[in-house]
Motif scaffolding. Structure first.
Motif, short mmCIF file in Angstrom:
data_model
loop_
_atom_site.label_atom_id
_atom_site.label_comp_id
_atom_site.label_asym_id
_atom_site.label_seq_id
_atom_site.Cartn_x
_atom_site.Cartn_y
_atom_site.Cartn_z
N ALA A 36 44.93 40.62 45.30
CA ALA A 36 44.10 41.07 44.20
C ALA A 36 44.10 42.65 44.03
O ALA A 36 44.17 43.36 43.08
CB ALA A 36 42.77 40.44 44.30
N PRO A 37 43.97 43.42 45.23
CA PRO A 37 43.70 44.91 45.32
C PRO A 37 44.99 45.40 44.63
O PRO A 37 44.86 46.47 43.83
CB PRO A 37 43.30 45.17 46.54
CG PRO A 37 42.48 44.05 47.22
CD PRO A 37 43.23 43.03 46.33
N THR A 39 45.73 44.84 41.00
CA THR A 39 45.03 45.57 40.07
C THR A 39 45.33 47.23 40.04
O THR A 39 45.65 47.54 39.04
CB THR A 39 43.66 45.36 40.61
OG1 THR A 39 43.05 44.23 40.51
CG2 THR A 39 42.44 46.13 39.55
N VAL A 79 38.46 43.32 41.03
CA VAL A 79 39.25 42.95 42.32
C VAL A 79 38.30 41.77 42.90
O VAL A 79 39.12 40.79 43.05
CB VAL A 79 39.18 44.10 43.36
CG1 VAL A 79 39.79 43.48 44.50
CG2 VAL A 79 40.26 45.32 42.94
N GLN A 97 39.08 37.53 42.99
CA GLN A 97 39.27 36.77 44.19
C GLN A 97 38.38 35.57 44.27
O GLN A 97 38.45 34.38 44.67
CB GLN A 97 38.77 37.74 45.36
CG GLN A 97 39.82 38.83 45.68
CD GLN A 97 39.65 40.04 46.82
OE1 GLN A 97 38.19 40.02 46.65
NE2 GLN A 97 40.32 40.57 47.35
#
Length: 385
Positions: free
Chosen positions: A291-292, A295, A307, A311
């Motif tokens: 996710a990080p 993004t 973020v 999740q």
């Protein structure tokens, strides 16, 4: 194949548009989308599902079903135009007023689509649906991206929606030779609505429970936060959305054909659960881990707040994808009321959690409330199935 190709195209579109447009633009479009979906749910008759579930020839019912569809589309468009000022004022987003009035046209266009395409689903002729859906969604993607380069505002999204509706209308008459006409047979209406009434209630509850978080985020936090929240939802729920769509489109007509063959039905359902879980677990875990990077690498720093919600909602997406296998089973056996009860339970659990969660934790709190309600209702649904 259709869902995979469309999802990849939609991801590409989302990435491009996220670079070209501001979070506020996505927030405004989310309000318009929520408004359209609300009208769809409160006027949902369940006619298409009733036609698929029937074991006899459905062609005699099609003209009446199309007439109901046209009336519904025109009524929805009129209501959307009429209530646009109130919706705009409720969310405190004046820019949504004209957007709502324009997207109402897409609602009216969809009402005139060829009802005959429901036969493709009933008879498992998905290659025809591939042409229909790929053409309409592909047109939306091309138009919205092209318009975004030129306009750099929310109207790029609006033009994409209109292009989708127009292309769907045209292709529905190209891919199927049925030509509907205005007709009204009371006996047909009664038979369709006897099954469809539970679909209406279930989908209305599903809409409220699926969009109440968006409504409260938009109302309490504003367009920018709603844009962030919707973006997190789109990326995290990709698996759940695709698996649920494929499962429903294939499983519902298949299970309906196996109504009298219990052993085959059991094997088909359990095989579906195994496949969905096999696909869903690695995708959900992978989304949480990347996710990080996803993004910052694809969308840019302005999307950093998505973020953690992404999740959290990946967990909700996994639960929704697996628990969603139960819905087509209940519906195919003539028990759409069971889906209604579970949708109601989800709403009753989530609704009291949302306001305090959003007030204290923002969009992370909204995502957490969705996860909690999904787990509490998803496990009993699977057990019952």
């Amino acid at each position: 194949s259709l869902r995979i190709v469309l999802r990849l195209m939609l991801i590409l579109r989302t990435v491009v548009l996220a670079r070209l447009l501001a979070p506020d633009d996505f927030g405004v479009m989310a309000v318009a989308t929520i408004s359209m979906l609300f009208l769809e749910r409160i006027t949902q008759s369940g006619i298409s599902q009733a036609l698929v579930q029937r074991s006899d020839d459905i062609r005699p019912y099609l003209n009446t079903a199309w007439t109901l569809q046209v009336v519904r589309g025109l009524a929805m468009a009129g209501v959307l135009v009429l209530f646009a000022p109130w919706i705009s004022e409720f969310f405190g987003m004046p820019e949504t007023l004209q957007v709502l009035r324009v997207v109402a046209l897409s609602v009216a266009l969809k009402g005139f689509a060829n009802i005959g395409v429901v036969i493709f689903t009933k008879e498992l002729q998905f290659e025809k649906l591939f042409i229909l859906q790929m053409g309409s969604r592909g047109t939306e993607i091309v138009v919205s991206i092209g318009a975004a380069f030129l306009l750099r505002n929310v109207w790029a999204l609006v033009l994409g929606i209109l292009a989708n509706a127009l292309m769907h209308l045209i292709l529905s008459y190209v891919v199927h030779d049925f030509r509907p006409r205005i007709a009204w047979v009371w006996d047909h209406v009664k038979q369709l609505f006897d099954f469809g009434k539970w679909i209406f209630v279930s989908q209305l509850l599903g809409f409220i429970s699926g969009n109440l978080d968006d409504i409260l985020v938009g109302r309490m936090l504003g367009a920018e936060f709603l844009g962030w929240y919707r973006m997190a939802f789109n990326f995290s729920q990709a698996m759940a959305t695709e698996v649920t769509q494929v499962t429903y489109q294939v499983a519902f007509p298949t299970y309906s054909k196996l109504q009298e063959a219990a052993e085959k039905l059991r094997a088909a359902y359990l095989g579906t659960v195994h496949l969905v879980a096999f696909i869903g677990f690695p995708i959900a875990v992978g989304t949480i881990l990347v996710a990080p990077d996803l993004t910052y690498g694809l969308l840019g720093d302005k999307w950093a707040p998505i973020v953690v919600p992404m999740q959290l909602m990946s967990i909700a997406g996994l639960v929704r994808g697996i628990a969603g296998t139960a819905g087509p089973l209940f519906q195919s056996q003539g028990r759409p009321d069971i889906n209604t009860y579970f949708n109601l339970a989800f709403l009753l659990i989530m609704a009291p959690l949302l306001y305090p969660a959003i007030d204290r934790f923002g969009i992370e709190g909204a995502a957490g409330a969705v996860v909690v309600a999904g787990v509490i209702t998803g496990v009993p649904a699977l057990w019952l199935a």
